[in-house]
Design an enzyme around this catalytic site. Structure first.
Site, PDB file in Angstrom:
ATOM      1  N   PHE A  99     -20.418 -35.875  36.662  1.00 52.81           N
ATOM      2  CA  PHE A  99     -19.781 -37.041  37.267  1.00 52.81           C
ATOM      3  C   PHE A  99     -20.240 -37.146  38.718  1.00 52.81           C
ATOM      4  O   PHE A  99     -20.449 -36.132  39.389  1.00 52.81           O
ATOM      5  CB  PHE A  99     -18.254 -36.896  37.247  1.00 52.81           C
ATOM      6  N   HIS A 150     -27.646 -30.233  27.907  1.00 52.16           N
ATOM      7  CA  HIS A 150     -26.328 -30.386  28.519  1.00 52.16           C
ATOM      8  C   HIS A 150     -25.329 -30.571  27.373  1.00 52.16           C
ATOM      9  O   HIS A 150     -24.301 -29.930  27.358  1.00 52.16           O
ATOM     10  CB  HIS A 150     -26.332 -31.556  29.483  1.00 52.16           C
ATOM     11  N   HIS A 209     -17.218 -26.858  27.372  1.00 45.04           N
ATOM     12  CA  HIS A 209     -17.846 -27.269  28.629  1.00 45.04           C
ATOM     13  C   HIS A 209     -17.208 -26.487  29.774  1.00 45.04           C
ATOM     14  O   HIS A 209     -16.067 -26.746  30.151  1.00 45.04           O
ATOM     15  CB  HIS A 209     -17.676 -28.772  28.832  1.00 45.04           C
ATOM     16  N   GLU A 234     -28.564 -38.415  26.902  1.00 46.08           N
ATOM     17  CA  GLU A 234     -29.467 -37.273  27.023  1.00 46.08           C
ATOM     18  C   GLU A 234     -30.666 -37.473  26.086  1.00 46.08           C
ATOM     19  O   GLU A 234     -31.808 -37.170  26.442  1.00 46.08           O
ATOM     20  CB  GLU A 234     -28.726 -35.966  26.699  1.00 46.08           C
ATOM     21  N   CYS A 271     -20.432 -31.075  37.124  1.00 43.74           N
ATOM     22  CA  CYS A 271     -20.866 -30.295  35.960  1.00 43.74           C
ATOM     23  C   CYS A 271     -22.291 -29.782  36.090  1.00 43.74           C
ATOM     24  O   CYS A 271     -22.794 -29.120  35.186  1.00 43.74           O
ATOM     25  CB  CYS A 271     -20.693 -31.134  34.703  1.00 43.74           C
ATOM     26  N   LYS A 325     -22.587 -25.509  24.350  1.00 45.20           N
ATOM     27  CA  LYS A 325     -21.217 -26.026  24.461  1.00 45.20           C
ATOM     28  C   LYS A 325     -20.563 -26.201  23.095  1.00 45.20           C
ATOM     29  O   LYS A 325     -19.349 -26.321  23.003  1.00 45.20           O
ATOM     30  CB  LYS A 325     -21.205 -27.349  25.224  1.00 45.20           C
TER      31      LYS A 325
END
Lengths: 426, 399
Positions: A412, A316, A353, A327, A176, A348
């Site tokens: 990830f 993010h 996403h 975050e 991501c 987002k």
């Protein structure tokens, strides 16, 4: 080289001279910006494939480009092509399939998909079949074109042909964070003096049944299916997972010197980039947020600035319980008390996403935030989470002078990348 | 680390090599096997009619001590994580948290390793179903292991290396078959040369013993079938004999290596990545000739060729190699072809050879493999992608 063209560390300044965006909100940066700042959501019920039995039945798919199902790399390629066309057109350099620099392409991993497996299986005459029988079906030569289509380098290669970029294109994945990594590679190449201009993009058109189910099985997706537009709720207390989405963004990166010499309009400066890998867990952040903090600090150091120099944070903000909490921990570690003074919002909340593309799309939106002096909101923020107090620009866009943005991406596999984007040098 | 140096202004040393393949594990085993002239270890039975070079038996516990970590990976990730550990050991930086915390990693990766039993079972069900879409959803939800999707993500080889070995400076994964290995090396090299990085870990892994990968290449008739035949032999392009391998290098600036008392194995003097327009006749041979010319055809030079055996690309590379007049070693004739991992494997073998001051001996049946008279000072490594991408590197003896 004139001093004005170098940053405080003596490196060539890297600027953005063109951007292009496609998301579920629409095609082109004008339409995207209009809807994004109006707080519109691109999230909807999935119609591309049957959703019976799925735990999550919504996504931010881009459905306006093809009438029929196409394989994920076809859609990723189309999205990237549209974004790159727009960026190159705006930059006014390298049109007509003759782009004078390298291509850094964040592309989703690919593999043969179920409709193709089915066609292969239908060639097998006996039952039950075993996997090896598919190889015999493959060897018939009836599906020759699939080899190229499902190679990992296939999408970037087609883009290199289409846009005439120089050398072998780089296809990359940092999950991501991929879109941000593509930009970082472009910045580094220009700083090294390898090129004057680079095309960096991120694209993702891979919402298909298995992709959706894989994220479902990792408990990463929201199951708030009833009102799709309200499902992505970054930083809200009732957030329960992210919404898979598609899109692409492309940025033309250029040395300041080169852009000025040709009289190009300069949209923004890529002041810095930072990264740090997390070795705590495959899908979870280190509880002390050290890698998130480290990646942001490295970005600030790379740009030669302090947290006080940041006017806005493009988060993010995935809307998973874990990400948004971590975050906040990371931002608190970097910004301290100052954090309450810095607005932060998550694109987002509206576009979902976009995975491989997210870092590039959010960098492009960061550029538009600076250019338009308007901060897009975090929508669906109706129940604040007291554990993560932030000025999330709730629900309504805000006018503000924004000279400098940080845009973070976490993925990830312990991937963390942070970009620093600023307005044109005075 | 913010100086504005240009590429080539700093040397780049290879200070660590981690290698595991069908020939063995580690540098000594490879050197012994390559000099013994015993021929490649191939398996033409398990995946018949396809020929593969199976990985030597590996005790993964030695580099991946936690069984839980091993279970979270598919074979290609285990192979790569293992080889990365060997490279860090070889460089003397394993478990050195301070250095690993600023080691820049670039991994060349494929991904997507399937569960073949599950896929076949699902297909058998679906072929009998009258509601394909619904059945697929049900089967996937019940049959896919949650951990499998992580084992399939391309960037999770790098992720596992971070977790198992603690490499956290940075982590980038390049995809795109052979050229991903070339570009991973080129970026790690260029960053060190330009002062953007001091130490890097670069490499890749390939598991050839996978029916899904054989399927992908079989679609276009690219695999070697039947009995093993040498690449660039009497039949120049006999098909790709894929080979399982993991290959990682530690690249380092001389300043950084010297400060910690590390010795170079060899010097990486240049990495070039190009893309011929293959639709144009002769473009690949021209590109390879140009790459070899850039690397320089001085005395005491051999070419370690990454020729895959795929039709088209292999004959073209063969033409360029012949024109160079240099002695050639086609490494697919020894370890098979490892796609993303092939380039760093060949760089490792080149550095190993230079550290011994000698090229490995020719194999029989490949006339392009002429003996090298005298000492070895330089190895040009080539990579001509089976489908796209032409690259090369120059590895030189130190001092």
């Amino acid at each position: 080289m004139a001093q004005i063209h170098n940053d405080k560390f003596g490196r060539p300044i890297v600027v953005v001279t063109g951007i292009g965006i496609v998301t579920s909100l629409g095609q082109g940066k004008a339409e995207n910006w209009k809807k994004l700042t109006a707080g519109e959501s691109g999230i909807h019920r999935i119609t591309r494939f049957p959703i019976e039995g799925m735990r999550t039945t919504i996504a931010g798919t881009v459905d306006f480009l093809f009438d029929e199902r196409v394989a994920a790399p076809n859609l990723s390629q189309k999205l990237a092509t549209l974004a790159a066309e727009e960026a190159i057109s705006e930059a006014g350099i390298g049109g007509n399939g003759d782009f004078p620099g390298p291509l850094f392409a964040a592309v989703p991993p690919v593999e043969i998909e179920w409709p193709e497996r089915r066609q292969l299986a239908e060639q097998v005459t006996h039952r039950p079949m075993v996997y090896h029988d598919l190889l015999d079906a493959a060897a018939t030569g009836k599906f020759r074109a699939w080899h190229e289509r499902f190679l990992f380098g296939s999408v970037a290669d087609a883009l290199a042909d289409r846009f005439g970029t120089r050398g072998q294109p780089i296809s990359l994945s940092t999950a991501c964070a991929s879109g941000a990594t593509a930009i970082q590679l472009g910045v580094e190449a220009i700083r090294r003096g390898e090129c004057d201009v680079a095309l960096a993009l991120g694209t993702d058109g891979s919402v298909h049944p298995e992709a959706l189910i894989r994220f479902s099985l990792l408990s990463a997706l929201t199951t708030a299916n009833d009102n799709p537009a309200e499902a992505s709720r970054p930083f809200a207390k009732n957030r329960d997972g992210f919404v898979m989405a598609e899109g692409a963004a492309a940025l033309v990166l250029e040395s300041y010197e080169h852009a000025r010499a040709r009289g190009a309009k300069i949209l923004a400066v890529l002041e810095g980039a930072g990264e740090m890998a997390d070795n705590f867990h495959r899908t979870r952040s280190s509880p002390d947020a050290k890698p998130i903090i480290g990646c942001m600090r490295r970005a600030l150091t790379d740009a030669g600035i302090t947290p006080e120099d940041v006017d806005y944070i493009n988060a993010h903000g995935t809307s998973t319980p874990e990400n948004d909490r971590m975050e906040h921990v990371g931002l608190s570690g970097v910004f301290g008390e100052h954090l309450k003074n810095v607005p932060i919002s998550s694109n987002k909340s509206m576009i979902g996403h976009t995975l491989t593309a997210a870092g590039a799309i959010e960098a492009a939106f960061s550029v538009l935030t600076i250019l338009n002096s308007r901060i897009p909101p975090t929508i669906n923020y109706n129940i604040p989470d007291p554990a993560i107090p932030l000025d999330v620009v709730p629900n309504v866009a805000r006018d503000a002078t924004v000279n400098r943005v940080i845009s973070s991406s976490f993925g990830f596999g312990g991937q963390n990348v942070c970009l620093v984007v600023a307005g044109e040098p005075a | 680390m913010h100086d504005a140096q240009r590429p080539g202004q700093r040397d780049v040393w290879i200070t660590g090599i981690g290698l595991v393949s069908s020939l063995g594990e580690g540098l000594d085993a490879h050197w012994a096997a390559l000099n013994a002239g015993a021929g490649p270890h191939v398996d033409a039975e398990t995946f018949a009619p396809y020929v593969v070079h199976p990985l030597v038996k590996v005790n993964y516990d030695q580099q991946i001590p936690k069984k839980g970590d091993q279970r979270q990976m598919e074979a290609w990730q285990r192979i790569g994580t293992y080889a990365a550990g060997l490279a860090l050991d070889s460089a003397g930086v394993a478990k050195n948290a301070e250095i690993l915390g600023r080691t820049d990693m670039v991994v060349a990766a494929g991904g997507g390793e399937r569960d073949f039993q599950v896929d076949a079972a699902i297909l058998n069900d679906l072929l009998a179903s009258n509601d394909w879409g619904r059945s697929l959803n049900e089967r996937l939800l019940s049959d896919l292991r949650p951990t499998l999707s992580l084992a399939q993500l391309s960037n999770l080889l790098a992720g596992n290396i971070s977790i198992v070995h603690g490499v956290t400076g940075s982590s980038r994964t390049f995809m795109g078959e052979e050229s991903s290995g070339v570009d991973a090396t080129r970026i790690a090299f260029s960053r060190i040369a330009a002062g953007q990085s001091e130490i890097g870990l670069v490499g890749g892994a390939y598991n050839a013993e996978r029916e899904d990968m054989l399927l992908l290449y079989a679609l276009n008739g690219l695999c070697m079938t039947g009995a093993f035949r040498p690449v660039l032999g009497t039949e120049p392009a006999p098909g790709i004999p894929s080979g399982s391998m993991g290959a990682f290098l530690v690249l380092e600036s001389p300043e950084h290596a010297t400060a910690r008392g590390a010795k170079p194995i060899a010097k990486l003097s240049g990495v070039w990545s190009e893309r011929a327009r293959r639709s144009a006749t002769g473009s690949v041979a021209e590109k390879v000739k140009s790459l070899i010319s850039t690397a320089g055809t001085g005395p005491a030079t051999v070419v370690y060729s990454g020729a895959s055996g795929a039709a088209g690309a292999t004959e073209a590379e063969g033409e360029a190699l012949k024109a160079s007049g240099l002695p050639v070693r086609v490494m697919a004739n020894r370890i098979g072809h490892g796609f993303e991992a092939q380039f760093t494997a060949l760089l490792g073998l080149a550095a190993l050879s230079l550290s011994h001051g000698a090229a490995i001996p020719p194999v029989a049946g490949a006339p392009v493999e002429a003996p090298l008279e005298g000492a070895l000072d330089r190895v040009i490594v080539t990579s001509v992608g089976h489908w796209r991408g032409e690259g090369a590197a120059l590895v030189e003896k130190i001092g």
